[in-house]
Design an enzyme around this catalytic site. Structure first.
Site, PDB file in Angstrom:
ATOM      1  NE  ARG A  54     -25.788  20.683  24.042  1.00  0.00           N
ATOM      2  CZ  ARG A  54     -26.319  21.825  23.623  1.00  0.00           C
ATOM      3  NH1 ARG A  54     -26.325  22.862  24.400  1.00  0.00           N
ATOM      4  NH2 ARG A  54     -26.886  21.905  22.443  1.00  0.00           N
ATOM      5  CB  THR A  55     -21.906  15.293  21.934  1.00  0.00           C
ATOM      6  OG1 THR A  55     -23.176  15.395  22.590  1.00  0.00           O
ATOM      7  CG2 THR A  55     -21.347  13.906  22.149  1.00  0.00           C
ATOM      8  CE  LYS A  82     -16.232  14.006  -3.463  1.00  0.00           C
ATOM      9  NZ  LYS A  82     -14.771  13.846  -3.372  1.00  0.00           N
ATOM     10  NE  ARG A 104     -24.781  13.289  18.429  1.00  0.00           N
ATOM     11  CZ  ARG A 104     -25.148  14.297  19.220  1.00  0.00           C
ATOM     12  NH1 ARG A 104     -25.606  15.411  18.711  1.00  0.00           N
ATOM     13  NH2 ARG A 104     -25.051  14.172  20.536  1.00  0.00           N
ATOM     14  CG  HIS A 132     -26.275  10.887  23.883  1.00  0.00           C
ATOM     15  ND1 HIS A 132     -24.900  10.855  23.954  1.00  0.00           N
ATOM     16  CD2 HIS A 132     -26.594  12.191  23.604  1.00  0.00           C
ATOM     17  CE1 HIS A 132     -24.426  12.076  23.732  1.00  0.00           C
ATOM     18  NE2 HIS A 132     -25.439  12.897  23.518  1.00  0.00           N
TER      19      HIS A 132
HETATM   20  N1   CP Z   1     -26.892  16.903  24.668  1.00  0.00           N
HETATM   21  C1   CP Z   1     -26.332  16.780  23.438  1.00  0.00           C
HETATM   22  O1   CP Z   1     -26.058  15.684  22.943  1.00  0.00           O
HETATM   23  O2   CP Z   1     -26.095  17.987  22.794  1.00  0.00           O
HETATM   24  P1   CP Z   1     -25.482  18.153  21.307  1.00  0.00           P
HETATM   25  O3   CP Z   1     -26.512  17.601  20.356  1.00  0.00           O
HETATM   26  O4   CP Z   1     -25.263  19.643  21.153  1.00  0.00           O
HETATM   27  O5   CP Z   1     -24.208  17.366  21.248  1.00  0.00           O
END
Ligand code: CP
Length: 309
Positions: A54-55, A82, A104, A132
């Protein structure tokens, strides 16, 4: 600010503009229009050291709908393999004159560290068990659109709170906006000190859900647990899974939310996950694109000193 690293301590007067701008992008997206002049000439790099559906996809769509050049860096095929460090990777991307860096990482604080080293605006797309922020913004937008407000609502955040950056960001945002937040889960998955964030703690689902306006389920993050401490799916569902009977403890018509990815039959039953009126899980995904457009737009403005593009 130039970066979006977390929501802890963020005042409602800084949260609301994100939600209000995202609201306008919901309408733009529904009319299938774009605003490609908004971020034209800017470069956005998605740098994901952990998996995402999603993100990452929604940041890519958001950037493209606003006209940015979007690059998805695949960490699994990058020189990180590496032995290149996080900071050397960041310095490399910085030298390419990246404007916005969406990060992330499995380690809490990694995006904040990067933000000190690069000229780009850094957006935290999930760091370890820390925050998040765009997830909490999209959750807030979903609730606000459905309930008309955040102030005074009772929101039960249920399940694996200990490992959840989604829970932390939601707690910071919702308490700032005047919601009553309950945290519900087994003692092993709810940190004792979480009550210092202004939430009430419940270890019984029926008690925690009683009269709630919103039931937010969390994924059981077994990949962040070790050996003997991983609960069995069957036992977990029996005590902390959301099914129709449990949902009946919440307010009639209460919203059912889940950030995804879901483990059906572990923390949530399909009958409630797919509930035609009460589940807003797909709406959360829709709001995710609009919220990320708003965040990119606002940070790009800060980045360019208020000049568009
Ligand atoms: N909710 C969320 O962060 O989903 P993803 O891990 O798929 O990005």
């Amino acid at each position: 600010g130039r970066h979006l690293l977390g929501l802890q301590g963020m005042h409602p007067t800084r949260i609301e503009p994100f939600l209000d701008l995202a609201e306008s992008y919901v309408l733009l997206n529904r009319s299938r229009k774009t605003q490609r002049d908004r971020l034209r000439g800017l470069t956005l790099i998605n740098l994901f050291f952990e998996d995402s559906t999603r993100t990452r996809t929604s940041f890519e769509l958001a950037g493209k709908r606003l006209g940015a050049d979007v690059i998805n860096m695949s960490v699994s095929t990058s020189s990180v393999n590496k032995g290149e460090t996080l900071l050397d990777t960041a310095a490399t991307l910085n030298a390419m004159r990246t404007d916005l860096l969406v990060v992330r990482h499995g380690q809490s604080g990694a995006p904040a560290l990067l933000a000190q080293k690069v000229d780009a605006g850094v957006i935290n797309a999930g760091d370890g068990t820390h925050e998040h922020p765009t997830q909490a913004l999209l959750d807030a937008l979903t609730i606000r659109r459905r309930c008309g407000r955040l102030q005074g609502l009772t929101v039960a955040i249920c399940g694996d709170v200990a490992h959840s950056r989604v829970a932390r960001s939601n707690i910071h945002l919702l308490t700032a906006m005047g919601s009553q937040v309950r945290v519900v889960g087994p003692p092993t998955l709810v940190p004792a000190a979480i009550d210092q964030l202004g939430v009430s703690v419940h270890h019984d689902m029926d008690e925690g859900l009683d009269g709630a306006d919103v039931v937010m389920m969390l994924r059981l993050q077994r990949e962040r647990m070790s050996g003997g401490l991983v609960p069995s799916a069957r036992e977990y569902f029996r005590f902390f899974g959301l099914d129709a009977a449990r949902l009946g403890r919440a307010k009639p018509g209460a919203l059912v939310m889940h950030p995804g990815p879901m483990n059906r039959g572990v923390e949530i039953d399909s009958a409630v996950a797919d509930h035609p009126e009460q589940s807003v899980i797909q709406e959360q995904v829709e709001m995710g694109v609009a919220v990320r457009m708003a965040v990119l737009d606002m940070l790009a403005r800060a980045q360019t000193g208020g000049r568009p593009g």
